[in-house]
Enzyme design. Structure first.
Site, short mmCIF file in Angstrom:
data_model
loop_
_atom_site.label_atom_id
_atom_site.label_comp_id
_atom_site.label_asym_id
_atom_site.label_seq_id
_atom_site.Cartn_x
_atom_site.Cartn_y
_atom_site.Cartn_z
N HIS A 293 0.82 -1.07 0.04
CA HIS A 293 -0.04 -0.03 -0.03
C HIS A 293 0.82 1.30 0.03
O HIS A 293 0.31 2.35 0.33
CB HIS A 293 -1.04 0.32 1.24
CG HIS A 293 -2.15 -0.81 1.29
ND1 HIS A 293 -1.87 -2.18 1.10
CD2 HIS A 293 -3.41 -0.76 1.27
CE1 HIS A 293 -3.03 -2.88 1.39
NE2 HIS A 293 -4.05 -2.12 1.13
N ASP B 38 1.11 -0.73 -7.98
CA ASP B 38 0.66 -1.08 -6.47
C ASP B 38 -0.27 -2.20 -6.44
O ASP B 38 -1.48 -2.01 -7.17
CB ASP B 38 0.50 0.20 -5.69
CG ASP B 38 0.20 0.13 -4.14
OD1 ASP B 38 1.14 0.50 -3.57
OD2 ASP B 38 -0.87 -0.39 -3.58
N GLY B 39 -0.42 -2.94 -5.37
CA GLY B 39 -1.41 -3.95 -5.30
C GLY B 39 -3.04 -3.30 -4.89
O GLY B 39 -3.92 -3.89 -5.21
N HIS B 40 -3.06 -1.97 -4.38
CA HIS B 40 -4.20 -1.31 -4.20
C HIS B 40 -4.43 -0.01 -4.96
O HIS B 40 -3.49 1.22 -4.61
CB HIS B 40 -4.36 -1.04 -2.59
CG HIS B 40 -5.70 -0.70 -2.38
ND1 HIS B 40 -6.66 0.24 -2.86
CD2 HIS B 40 -6.50 -1.18 -1.16
CE1 HIS B 40 -7.64 0.06 -2.51
NE2 HIS B 40 -7.69 -0.63 -1.31
N HIS C 210 -11.67 -7.80 -5.48
CA HIS C 210 -11.73 -6.56 -4.31
C HIS C 210 -12.43 -5.32 -4.96
O HIS C 210 -12.00 -4.59 -5.97
CB HIS C 210 -10.48 -6.36 -3.58
CG HIS C 210 -10.39 -5.59 -2.66
ND1 HIS C 210 -10.56 -4.19 -2.52
CD2 HIS C 210 -10.46 -5.84 -1.17
CE1 HIS C 210 -10.50 -3.74 -1.25
NE2 HIS C 210 -10.41 -4.79 -0.39
N GLU D 126 -13.75 -9.32 0.10
CA GLU D 126 -14.22 -8.11 -0.19
C GLU D 126 -14.72 -8.03 -1.55
O GLU D 126 -14.27 -6.91 -2.08
CB GLU D 126 -13.43 -7.00 0.60
CG GLU D 126 -13.24 -7.36 1.97
CD GLU D 126 -12.25 -6.19 2.73
OE1 GLU D 126 -12.51 -5.89 3.71
OE2 GLU D 126 -11.25 -5.97 1.89
N GLU E 25 -19.06 -2.60 0.99
CA GLU E 25 -18.26 -2.00 1.75
C GLU E 25 -18.52 -0.30 1.54
O GLU E 25 -18.74 0.20 0.62
CB GLU E 25 -16.93 -2.15 1.67
CG GLU E 25 -15.63 -1.47 2.71
CD GLU E 25 -14.23 -1.61 2.33
OE1 GLU E 25 -14.05 -2.75 1.66
OE2 GLU E 25 -13.72 -0.87 2.57
N CYS F 298 -16.43 2.13 1.79
CA CYS F 298 -15.50 2.58 0.76
C CYS F 298 -15.53 2.54 -0.65
O CYS F 298 -15.37 3.24 -1.66
CB CYS F 298 -14.08 2.07 1.14
SG CYS F 298 -13.43 2.99 2.62
N CYS G 141 -10.55 2.43 7.22
CA CYS G 141 -10.43 3.37 5.67
C CYS G 141 -11.80 3.88 5.74
O CYS G 141 -11.92 4.86 5.14
CB CYS G 141 -10.24 2.35 4.82
SG CYS G 141 -11.36 0.77 4.85
N CYS G 142 -12.79 3.46 6.31
CA CYS G 142 -14.15 4.25 6.08
C CYS G 142 -14.46 5.38 6.59
O CYS G 142 -14.84 6.18 5.88
CB CYS G 142 -15.33 2.92 6.41
SG CYS G 142 -15.00 1.51 5.43
#
Lengths: 591, 591
Positions: B114, B160-162, B222, B274, B290, B292, B367-368
């Site tokens: 991240h 990046d993975g996210h 995801h 998710e 979710e 987010c 995160c949310c």
């Protein structure tokens, strides 16, 4: 050539040799050779891969009862037994992962380590070997390890994150009469639920460590863990005459089978945590329904049946065996499902979550295939039960059974095409009177059952006949097998507005492979009023249906559909996925 | 006192100060102080906790536009900005986890780290600061880090993975005009989908690394990752005039909103990973949905709306904002849902999987809440769009808007009780002709809409009026808001046989709290023919229903029910869970 006969032969000829090959190919056997120094390199595979070796050993032991002349299998058993002797530590410890990769962590990570779980499967293999009269070395190894475990845990309050040791220790007690094994099993059962396990990222419910089993009201968490635990709970309750513990098992059984069981007998509604869901949370598409959980349910119900005599346990054994368990093995005996959904959608790919749309030859977590091998090899032992007064036929299949009741030899011969046909001819030969109990399956309409042509009056799910059988009686039981339409409990949201078809103990499904070109399974509807039975090599069902056609938005104010008639073919669920892979569904929306 | 006004004030007074307090209490701010040496001890919290600080900074920047006199908030912004200046490395690197805990792994674990995700949120905070004219130091820090990233990744094939850095870099380009930011964003978009990421235990689909976005046919993996990526994809497509890329975004939008979106606008059908599910796999109870992901959908649709002018994007913004997003915040502004199911069962407890049955003040993965804070603080900016020829009112709420069209100042005043009432009075004042476009929401029956009492003829979802507004026109738009009955697409198995109620942009639900004692929500049925609107402080709906009563086995051959009539109260979904916690459902079975 009964269905069971086909399964047993396939297990001996295909599944078991396949498991042996895979154990070698996957490095699971080599891990043990790393302990002895015969092989170099790092530990391979899952840290609990020893258990796959032990389950296959157990299967081999059971199989050698039926085919003692199988030299390859005997060689696998003997070679592996010798390897275990060599790999066992001086103190009796035996676990290739912790010996090779993490020696300093022995017994230190029980929430995760599976050390006692692996030990449990070693012990189960030893119990099978002892009962089969093969592989005496395995019994020696297992007892040495069990003695170390008794010593190590007699005064330490700890349990394993994955139950299995409990039932194994009771079984070892049954074989050896050595009481400390039973006492430790009882201790493990009662220590669980007090938060002794590091909950780590899964939480205590996953590990059944949130509440002691005596207080638990509901099955919860990882399904295989929960069901293995409950098998051990019943074993402990029976051997220690602990009525409170048996009552807890009964309570949890009512919860599991009253609101958390799939029509196929499978358990586990959630992919996340491979877990039980809420009551009536039984999605067909996202059913995790792990093969090992189905096997565990079979074993738990067997123990409940022996402990209580309640016919419902035999009904559940029959259901899960003929549907969830049988369906997890391909027709070729060498491909397996890990997850057994009741609905596969067009285009679905679950391969990244151990839920591929086709059976695979093996899995990185290979718990299921050798578990199937050991169950199938021991299957004949589950057909009948006996008590002091007689013999109970629990599961119907063609074959000969020899046993003893109250010291008298009894020979039962069953001639039947069950489960394709409900007629069973039963010949009993014994030199003394006994009560023969015939199970009338829960799926039967009792009023239609005939015994030698006459109506029956079953009590508690059994027709009981006390006779002097010395002259060798033959009885004919007729369990009519019309196609049945099954509805879901109104609280099962996931399949509301759908029905399933069944016949005898078999649940049916519709596969895309049987639909005309251009028809998508998702658009098929059923009119179950017209279902007909088709007897070919297997029994399929034909039923009227329709294909809806509507181009609509995702959340419309109304849906205007047109429907084209179609005739649907339904085949037994356990045979699905043996042709071209594609969509399947057990629950079909009503037209 | 409009609904938006309530939300904005609550965000300023409760949510944002709450986030600041939680950042300090949870150790997220201290992690940055560990970099500067002000605080000792080990890194705390999630390894990407820096991003929560950045999101809160972004929220503070947007908020200070509305309440520049908020000294506490300004102090948080200034103190944190100063801390970032101090924590930033000489080379520009800034990540407290990798600096404190894993310095040797910098940029080495991108599938998981991240690092660029956190950098993206730092950049978004800087973009907000630049636009709000506050916190110039944040812009300096973000640019230094962005320059390092450009240098580091200009010739290295890695992502990046996210996702998040993509949209952030384009936004930074928009603020600075510095082209290398845009070029790198475009590189990141095109590098994804080629298997550059270590798939680890989640697999490439989870990371959207299984197929390049230009070839992708379906949203997958995801949900937050997928949707953040798509926001960046549209940004890159627009700024580089890349029609192929925009076409890919459109294709994926059709997939997402055609078969993978909840009635509340939420995304993510699976707890496991998710993740998005298969088409029409939309379970109400196991909706992960979710918060987010809902925010990400809002942002993606905003970009799609600007890129295409397609009214459906504004419809989706309205839907997700008023249902999934609004419902994730408690009435008190200090408790939040991470997961937003459409059905909560009696006795359900999802607290171990970030899906508690009540909103929580904070989460270990936080995160949310700060994501909500930044969205709410920037909400007024999403109400209207402009182009060279005019102004489009996209989301209706009471308020004053000042903007410019083609260099001319425009003032729009909206008086309305939307979404409780569909009458909107619009006063436009500007000194030059312009085209005013009024969005006619997709939930409206167009034939019932009136503008100044006359029927309208919307084109592409908008009524367009080109006038000379110099004298200050007032228009009255009437969007009738009867209660609506919504049906699910016939392929959505999970809610077959159910309907939902809606009114205007709001989805409704029934809560256990509104049922008489002794009635369980699972047994309630609805007869939607009789739904009535109740105007009190909020608008609730009253509708006839029944309570089924049947004691039946899990899979009966038939279900015999009796039904007692009942009157149901449905309240807006976004208000659920603000009384006694308990069962809730959006989709209600038909009686």
């Amino acid at each position: 050539d009964s269905l069971w006969g086909t399964w047993l032969r396939r297990n001996a000829v295909h599944t078991l040799p396949h498991c042996v090959r895979q154990l070698h190919a996957s490095g699971a056997v080599d891990n043990l050779r790393r302990v002895t120094g015969e092989v170099d390199g790092e530990f391979q595979n899952m840290w609990f891969a020893d258990s796959d070796v032990y389950k296959t050993l157990e299967a081999a032991a059971w199989q050698l009862v039926h085919t003692p002349e199988d030299l390859e299998l005997r060689s696998f058993l003997d070679t592996t037994a010798a390897l275990l002797v060599k790999a066992q530590g001086e103190d009796g410890y035996l676990n290739s992962y912790f010996t090779v990769a993490k020696p300093e962590k022995r017994w230190q990570e029980l929430h995760w380590s599976h050390e006692l779980y692996c030990a449990g499967h070693l012990i189960q293999a030893a119990v099978a070997a002892a009962r089969a009269g093969v592989g005496a070395e395995i019994v020696t190894v297992a007892r040495r390890f069990a003695d170390l475990i008794v010593e190590r845990f007699a005064d330490v309050n700890a349990v394993d994150g994955h139950p299995e040791i409990e039932t194994a220790l009771v079984e070892l007690y049954r074989v050896t009469g050595h009481r400390p094994y039973l006492d430790l099993a009882a201790r493990f059962v009662d220590l669980r639920g007090h938060g002794l396990l590091n909950p780590d990222r899964f939480g205590p419910v996953y590990l059944q460590d949130h509440v002691p089993v005596r207080q638990a009201e509901a099955v919860a968490g990882h399904a295989v863990r929960q069901l293995y635990l409950l098998a051990g709970v019943v074993d402990v309750a029976v051997e220690t005459h602990d009525d409170e513990l048996l009552a807890a098992a009964n309570r949890l059984w009512e919860d599991a089978f009253g609101s958390k069981t799939y029509l196929t007998g499978a358990h586990g509604s959630r992919h996340r945590d491979e877990a039980f869901g809420d009551p009536y949370e039984l999605p067909a598409d996202r059913a995790y329904a792990e093969t090992c959980a189905a096997i565990a349910s079979f074993q738990w119900n067997w123990r409940m049946l022996l402990a209580t005599g309640d016919v419902r346990h035999a009904d559940e054994m029959e259901r899960v065996l003929h549907n969830a368990i049988a369906g997890s093995i391909a027709a070729d005996g060498e491909h397996f499902f890990y997850s057994n959904p009741l609905h596969l959608r067009t285009g679905h790919d679950g391969s990244h979550e151990d839920a591929p749309s086709q059976r695979l030859p093996w899995y990185s977590c290979a718990c299921c295939p050798p578990n199937l091998a050991r169950l199938m090899a021991s299957l004949p032992g589950y057909a009948v039960t006996t008590d002091h007064s007689g013999l109970q036929i629990q599961l119907y299949t063609a074959g000969e059974i020899e046993t003893t009741v109250d010291g008298h030899a009894v020979r039962i011969s069953l001639r039947t095409d069950y489960p394709w046909d409900g007629r069973v001819e039963i010949t009993v030969t014994t030199d003394a009177p006994l009560t023969l109990a015939l199970r009338i399956p829960g799926w039967c309409r009792t009023e239609d059952v005939r015994l030698d042509g006459a109506a029956v009056d079953p009590v508690g799910g059994y027709v009981r006949l006390r006779r002097d059988w010395a002259r060798g009686f033959t009885l004919t039981l007729d369990l009519p097998m019309p196609a049945r339409v099954v509805r879901p409990h109104p609280r099962i949201d996931a399949v509301r507005g759908c029905v399933a078809l069944a016949r005898g103990p078999l649940v049916y499904c519709v596969e895309q492979a049987d639909l005309p070109d251009g028809v998508t399974l998702e658009d098929v509807r059923i009119d179950p009023s017209t279902v007909m039975v088709n007897r070919t090599s297997v029994v399929t069902l034909a039923v009227a249906g329709s294909v809806r056609s509507a181009d609509t938005e995702l959340y419309p104010p109304a849906v205007d559909e047109t429907a084209e008639p179609i005739t649907l073919t339904a085949l037994p669920y356990f045979l699905w996925g043996n042709r071209k892979p594609g969509p399947m569904r057990v629950w079909i929306p009503l037209s």
